[in-house]
Design an enzyme around this catalytic site. Structure first.
Site, PDB file in Angstrom:
ATOM      1  N   SER A 245      -1.816 -17.197   5.335  1.00 50.35           N
ATOM      2  CA  SER A 245      -0.625 -16.720   6.051  1.00 50.35           C
ATOM      3  C   SER A 245      -0.993 -16.398   7.491  1.00 50.35           C
ATOM      4  O   SER A 245      -2.146 -16.049   7.781  1.00 50.35           O
ATOM      5  CB  SER A 245      -0.090 -15.459   5.380  1.00 50.35           C
TER       6      SER A 245
ATOM      7  N   TYR B  40      -1.733  -6.415   3.069  1.00 50.93           N
ATOM      8  CA  TYR B  40      -1.482  -7.825   2.737  1.00 50.93           C
ATOM      9  C   TYR B  40      -2.268  -8.733   3.698  1.00 50.93           C
ATOM     10  O   TYR B  40      -2.911  -9.697   3.274  1.00 50.93           O
ATOM     11  CB  TYR B  40       0.019  -8.092   2.858  1.00 50.93           C
TER      12      TYR B  40
HETATM   13  N1  LIG Z   1       7.231 -15.868   1.911  1.00 43.85           N
HETATM   14  C1  LIG Z   1       6.486 -15.733   3.014  1.00 43.85           C
HETATM   15  O1  LIG Z   1       6.941 -15.246   4.072  1.00 43.85           O
HETATM   16  C2  LIG Z   1       5.060 -16.237   3.016  1.00 43.85           C
HETATM   17  C3  LIG Z   1       4.431 -16.420   4.252  1.00 43.85           C
HETATM   18  C4  LIG Z   1       3.099 -16.836   4.251  1.00 43.85           C
HETATM   19  C5  LIG Z   1       2.438 -17.054   3.054  1.00 43.85           C
HETATM   20  N2  LIG Z   1       3.091 -16.869   1.875  1.00 43.85           N
HETATM   21  C6  LIG Z   1       2.341 -17.066   0.639  1.00 43.85           C
HETATM   22  O2  LIG Z   1       2.824 -18.207  -0.039  1.00 43.85           O
HETATM   23  C7  LIG Z   1       2.645 -18.035  -1.443  1.00 43.85           C
HETATM   24  C8  LIG Z   1       3.967 -18.302  -2.142  1.00 43.85           C
HETATM   25  O3  LIG Z   1       4.914 -17.342  -1.697  1.00 43.85           O
HETATM   26  P1  LIG Z   1       6.497 -17.491  -1.915  1.00 43.85           P
HETATM   27  O4  LIG Z   1       7.142 -17.403  -0.589  1.00 43.85           O
HETATM   28  O5  LIG Z   1       6.776 -18.649  -2.786  1.00 43.85           O
HETATM   29  O6  LIG Z   1       6.785 -16.127  -2.661  1.00 43.85           O
HETATM   30  P2  LIG Z   1       7.579 -15.805  -4.015  1.00 43.85           P
HETATM   31  O7  LIG Z   1       8.728 -16.713  -4.196  1.00 43.85           O
HETATM   32  O8  LIG Z   1       7.815 -14.330  -3.984  1.00 43.85           O
HETATM   33  O9  LIG Z   1       6.530 -16.173  -5.130  1.00 43.85           O
HETATM   34  C9  LIG Z   1       5.399 -15.408  -5.388  1.00 43.85           C
HETATM   35  C10 LIG Z   1       5.156 -15.531  -6.886  1.00 43.85           C
HETATM   36  O10 LIG Z   1       3.919 -14.894  -7.195  1.00 43.85           O
HETATM   37  C11 LIG Z   1       4.055 -14.445  -8.512  1.00 43.85           C
HETATM   38  N3  LIG Z   1       3.097 -13.412  -8.837  1.00 43.85           N
HETATM   39  C12 LIG Z   1       2.858 -12.243  -8.191  1.00 43.85           C
HETATM   40  N4  LIG Z   1       1.901 -11.556  -8.836  1.00 43.85           N
HETATM   41  C13 LIG Z   1       1.549 -12.296  -9.914  1.00 43.85           C
HETATM   42  C14 LIG Z   1       0.637 -12.114 -10.974  1.00 43.85           C
HETATM   43  N5  LIG Z   1      -0.132 -11.012 -11.065  1.00 43.85           N
HETATM   44  N6  LIG Z   1       0.529 -13.079 -11.910  1.00 43.85           N
HETATM   45  C15 LIG Z   1       1.291 -14.187 -11.850  1.00 43.85           C
HETATM   46  N7  LIG Z   1       2.192 -14.430 -10.867  1.00 43.85           N
HETATM   47  C16 LIG Z   1       2.313 -13.477  -9.919  1.00 43.85           C
HETATM   48  C17 LIG Z   1       5.476 -13.901  -8.606  1.00 43.85           C
HETATM   49  O11 LIG Z   1       5.805 -13.952  -9.958  1.00 43.85           O
HETATM   50  P3  LIG Z   1       6.944 -13.046 -10.646  1.00 43.85           P
HETATM   51  O12 LIG Z   1       8.181 -13.877 -10.528  1.00 43.85           O
HETATM   52  O13 LIG Z   1       6.468 -12.885 -12.038  1.00 43.85           O
HETATM   53  O14 LIG Z   1       7.003 -11.751  -9.872  1.00 43.85           O
HETATM   54  C18 LIG Z   1       6.254 -14.871  -7.735  1.00 43.85           C
HETATM   55  O15 LIG Z   1       6.898 -15.858  -8.504  1.00 43.85           O
HETATM   56  C19 LIG Z   1       2.114 -16.603  -1.638  1.00 43.85           C
HETATM   57  O16 LIG Z   1       0.696 -16.630  -1.737  1.00 43.85           O
HETATM   58  C20 LIG Z   1       2.502 -15.929  -0.336  1.00 43.85           C
HETATM   59  O17 LIG Z   1       1.643 -14.829  -0.033  1.00 43.85           O
HETATM   60  C21 LIG Z   1       4.399 -16.483   1.828  1.00 43.85           C
END
Ligand SMILES: NC(=O)c1ccc[n+]([C@@H]2O[C@H](COP(=O)([O-])OP(=O)(O)OC[C@H]3O[C@@H](n4cnc5c(N)ncnc54)[C@H](OP(=O)(O)O)[C@@H]3O)[C@@H](O)[C@H]2O)c1
Length: 255
Positions: free
Chosen positions: A148, A161
């Site tokens: 990120s 984070y």
């Molecule tokens: N969104 C942003 O702004 C952003 C920016 C930069 C990087 N990222 C990174 O991109 C990746 C994907 O993010 P996203 O935007 O797709 O977010 P998201 O839709 O919130 O998805 C994150 C997922 O991680 C799962 N998760 C969290 N803890 C877990 C655990 N202990 N075991 C299994 N699953 C778990 C959650 O599952 P549950 O449904 O069970 O809670 C959720 O489905 C992440 O690594 C995030 O840090 C995101």
């Protein structure tokens, strides 16, 4: 949509999304689905009907789900065994799980700070190491890691984070170099602010993107064999410039 079908592997490729409910992960799954066996590994795997339908509609040969708690690192090896016994060697592993956490709470609640870092760094290190070991032995495989902009130069406003992402980015860079020449490829995806469920209720930062845009860029970078991609591309020069911002100003940067 990019055609990411890998003609080098005529049998259905096995694509696993760890964090199978992640918005970016599911968007990427649909772009890697054509002709593949896709496994969505998530907590509450019985609640993935919409995600399964989306990946199936994108042309997957088969879509399966399995229970996955990233924090249960002692189970990672067993879970991969189960997946590979049922479906064959994993060709592409996408580590899409992550938590933003509550920065204000994490500044005083030690357990919460540790929980965020455990999911966003320790669990990623565990799973990447286990997957890389097996892929290295097989001489093939692809790993997708989500870093990120938050980890590029960590900000006071989200340092818990951000520090986990900084650690993960460093680990992934080193692992990528260690895998050079082994037949295993690691892609680091570095998104800026993504408008989605993880950032719900927050004001979008400049140069925000959507989960679909991040997935599109990741799929294209994977198909091109790149080792890193910034989404959108403009955040790469922005990150470079942030290195020169003096500390007293940087301290006041919003998240
Ligand atoms: N969104 C942003 O702004 C952003 C920016 C930069 C990087 N990222 C990174 O991109 C990746 C994907 O993010 P996203 O935007 O797709 O977010 P998201 O839709 O919130 O998805 C994150 C997922 O991680 C799962 N998760 C969290 N803890 C877990 C655990 N202990 N075991 C299994 N699953 C778990 C959650 O599952 P549950 O449904 O069970 O809670 C959720 O489905 C992440 O690594 C995030 O840090 C995101």
């Amino acid at each position: 949509m990019n055609d990411t079908t890998d003609t080098a592997h005529p049998v259905p490729r096995v694509v696993v999304i760890f964090g199978g409910r992640s918005e970016i992960g599911v968007e990427l799954a649909t772009r890697l689905a054509a002709g593949a066996t896709v496994v969505l590994a998530a907590r509450g795997a019985d609640r993935l009907a919409d995600e399964v339908a989306a990946v199936r509609a994108a042309g997957a040969a088969a879509v399966h789900t399995c229970e996955f708690d990233a924090d249960d690192v002692a189970e990672h090896a067993r879970l991969i065994d189960t997946i590979e016994t049922a479906h064959g060697p994993i060709d592409t592993a996408v580590l899409a799980f992550g938590v933003l956490g509550d920065q204000a709470r994490a500044e005083t609640d030690t357990a919460h700070a540790v929980a965020v870092v455990h999911t966003d760094y320790v669990a990623q290190v565990s799973l990447l190491t286990e997957l890389a070991r097996r892929m290295r032995a097989a001489g093939r495989g692809r790993l997708v890691v989500f870093s990120s902009i938050a980890g590029a130069r960590v900000r006071r406003a989200n340092y818990v984070y951000g520090s986990a992402k900084a650690g993960l980015d460093g680990f992934a860079c080193g692992l990528s170099d260690a895998l050079h020449g082994t037949g295993v490829h690691l892609l680091i995806v570095r998104p800026g602010f993504v408008i989605g469920q993880m950032t719900q209720g927050m004001d979008p930062a400049p140069f925000s993107s959507t989960p679909a845009q991040v997935a599109e860029a990741a799929a294209a970078a994977l198909a091109a064999g790149k080792s890193a991609v910034w989404v959108p591309w403009v955040i790469r020069p922005m990150i470079f410039v942030t290195r020169f911002v003096p500390g007293p100003i940087w301290r006041r940067m919003p998240r």
